[in-house]
Scaffold this active site. Structure first.
Site, PDB file in Angstrom:
ATOM      1  N   GLY A 148       0.839  -1.181   0.000  1.00 18.22           N
ATOM      2  CA  GLY A 148       0.000   0.000   0.000  1.00 18.22           C
ATOM      3  C   GLY A 148       0.879   1.238   0.000  1.00 18.22           C
ATOM      4  O   GLY A 148       1.983   1.230   0.553  1.00 18.22           O
ATOM      5  N   CYS A 149       0.417   2.327  -0.626  1.00 18.98           N
ATOM      6  CA  CYS A 149       1.252   3.532  -0.699  1.00 18.98           C
ATOM      7  C   CYS A 149       1.471   4.138   0.682  1.00 18.98           C
ATOM      8  O   CYS A 149       2.589   4.531   1.022  1.00 18.98           O
ATOM      9  CB  CYS A 149       0.650   4.548  -1.661  1.00 18.98           C
ATOM     10  N   ASN A 150       0.417   4.202   1.504  1.00 20.55           N
ATOM     11  CA  ASN A 150       0.581   4.695   2.864  1.00 20.55           C
ATOM     12  C   ASN A 150       1.487   3.770   3.675  1.00 20.55           C
ATOM     13  O   ASN A 150       2.321   4.228   4.468  1.00 20.55           O
ATOM     14  CB  ASN A 150      -0.773   4.796   3.569  1.00 20.55           C
TER      15      ASN A 150
END
Length: 342
Positions: A148-150
């Site tokens: 996930g980017c976060n």
């Protein structure tokens, strides 16, 4: 040798970002693009900014001839990839950009995503795609699960600190600002310009965000015991970018040294001089990550700030970095694009 590439879900933001990156890759050529709702359309109709490229038309996944494909990027919505990938040839290399294979334990997947996993055998096979920490496993993998980017932003701040033993593992807070493209391209009322601009707001707060499953899995694995962090993301009216402010208990200079030492030889991670802080404007459109550290007025506390582009290093750029490794190429090939400024 030229490697033939398919992009499944090419009509979304991460699919378009993959096309942008692969367009200048010397060893990859796109031979198939899928976009089921836009099948039969040219990419130039869907994304006019790609009009200069000679690209295949969008088609349905079932119409792609995978016998002529070396590697497929799967940029499909969450809960869709697992069933699609299960039907692909078992010798095809796949990099999945969805959340479907990030969690190793099927029970964890069901906890965070609310339904049983449809391909548990593939879930067990998948390698977690945080390149700088799973490089050896990715080289020999058939299926890589993009982060996930976060989750990538938070891990770049914290993993080296866990490994170096320089912070209190029971006192970690991640306060994160994310650009709106992280929510995908589908039409949503709360993402309309009039609803989003000129303000910012937290979402999935109070331990409800699904990327906490990745944090729990990866931080606990690195520490050899359970680690739980506080995490609050905020939606910010910018198109691209993530800025993660991570608050930890530990000596600020030791925190900076641990990060500097860990990333000294990494192509895409740069730790700034102590006291300097990064900005999303300095990494926009690139695969680079900037990391900064400052001390707090309270002794023995530090703040780590990480800036990355959610569509590039947070998703499609990292996916291509992993694909390079899987295909036996230098992992930086096609990814040394300078950030966009201003």
């Amino acid at each position: 040798m030229e490697h033939k590439i398919a992009i499944l879900g090419a009509s979304g933001y991460t699919g378009a970002e993959l096309v942008r990156l692969i367009a200048t890759h010397p060893k990859m050529r796109i031979v198939a693009l899928s976009g089921d709702r836009k099948a039969g359309m040219a990419m130039a109709e869907v994304f006019p900014f790609l009009r200069h490229l000679d690209l295949p038309q969008l088609q349905k996944i079932e119409d792609i001839d995978f016998s002529r494909v070396d590697l497929a990027f799967c940029a499909l919505p969450h809960a869709t990839s697992q069933e699609v990938i299960a039907r692909l040839p078992r010798d095809l290399k796949v990099v999945d950009l969805s959340a479907d294979f990030r969690l190793r334990d099927p029970a964890d997947y069901e906890t965070w995503y609310g339904k049983p996993h449809a391909a548990p055998d593939l879930q067990a096979e998948a390698v977690y795609g945080l390149t700088e920490f799973y490089r050896a496993e990715i080289r020999s993998a058939r299926l890589v699960a993009g982060t996930g980017c976060n989750a990538a932003a938070g891990q770049y701040a914290i993993r080296p600190l866990i490994e170096a033993g320089v912070i209190d593992l029971d006192d970690i807070l991640i306060d994160l600002k994310a650009g709106v493209s992280g929510a995908g391209r589908s039409l949503k009322e709360n993402l309309l310009h009039a609803e989003l601009s000129e303000g910012t707001h937290p979402y999935s707060a109070g331990g409800k965000h699904r990327h906490l499953g990745e944090f729990d899995q990866e931080f606990s694995r690195a520490a050899g015991r359970p680690v739980r962090v506080q995490f609050t993301p905020h939606l910010t009216p910018m198109n691209r970018g993530i800025l993660a402010n991570v608050y930890v208990k530990g000596d600020p200079r030791a925190v900076h040294k641990a990060l500097f030492d860990r990333y000294l030889t990494e192509t895409f991670l740069e730790v700034l001089p102590f006291g300097a802080l990064p900005s999303t404007r300095d990494i926009r459109g690139s695969n680079f990550v900037h990391v900064g550290v400052i001390g707090d007025r309270i002794p023995g506390r530090a703040m780590v700030v990480v800036a990355l582009d959610n569509l590039c290093k947070g998703s499609s750029g990292q996916a291509m970095q992993n694909a390079n490794l899987m295909l036996g190429l230098d992992e930086a090939t096609g990814l040394m694009l300078a950030p966009l400024f201003p």
